[in-house]
Design a protein around this motif. Structure first.
Motif, PDB file in Angstrom:
ATOM      1  N   TYR A 184       2.176   1.759  -3.434  1.00  0.00           N
ATOM      2  CA  TYR A 184       1.098   2.243  -4.306  1.00  0.00           C
ATOM      3  C   TYR A 184       0.897   3.743  -4.118  1.00  0.00           C
ATOM      4  CZ  TYR A 184      -3.464   2.374  -6.604  1.00  0.00           C
ATOM      5  OH  TYR A 184      -4.510   2.668  -7.438  1.00  0.00           O
TER       6      TYR A 184
ATOM      7  N   ARG B 262      -6.121   0.185  -4.542  1.00  0.00           N
ATOM      8  CA  ARG B 262      -5.219   0.196  -3.382  1.00  0.00           C
ATOM      9  C   ARG B 262      -5.247  -1.145  -2.677  1.00  0.00           C
ATOM     10  NH1 ARG B 262      -5.409   5.028   0.807  1.00  0.00           N
ATOM     11  NH2 ARG B 262      -3.831   3.678   1.711  1.00  0.00           N
TER      12      ARG B 262
ATOM     13  N   ASP C 186       0.826  -1.199   0.000  1.00  0.00           N
ATOM     14  CA  ASP C 186       0.000   0.000   0.000  1.00  0.00           C
ATOM     15  C   ASP C 186       0.869   1.263   0.000  1.00  0.00           C
ATOM     16  OD1 ASP C 186      -2.924   0.805   0.145  1.00  0.00           O
ATOM     17  OD2 ASP C 186      -2.066   2.023   1.745  1.00  0.00           O
TER      18      ASP C 186
END
Length: 84
Positions: free
Chosen positions: A30, A67, A27
């Protein structure tokens, strides 16, 4: 357009620590690649606030859905305007 997103994140407490660490690392990676996103973290809570610049709500929806943490988040999205 400018959007405000609130993400209430609820990762299961019993999740394997290595799986959890990998999830949060993916995450973070990202988010690091995201353009036009400002992220704020609530202190002591699993809550994020995002300001997102995007062409439209479809672009924001797609970005949020991709996500890694999306499946563990309750997301509230609001279109906003900046006042000067």
């Amino acid at each position: 357009m400018l959007f405000h997103a609130r993400l209430d994140i609820a990762v299961p407490r019993g999740m394997d620590p290595e799986v959890r660490a990998d999830l949060f690392e993916r995450d973070r990676s990202y988010l690091a690649r995201a353009e036009g996103v400002r992220r704020l973290q609530a202190v002591g809570e699993q809550v994020e606030f995002l300001l997102i610049e995007a062409a439209d709500h479809e672009q924001v929806h797609t970005w949020l859905a991709e996500r890694p943490l999306a499946r563990f988040a309750t997301i509230t999205l609001t279109a906003v305007t900046a006042h000067r």
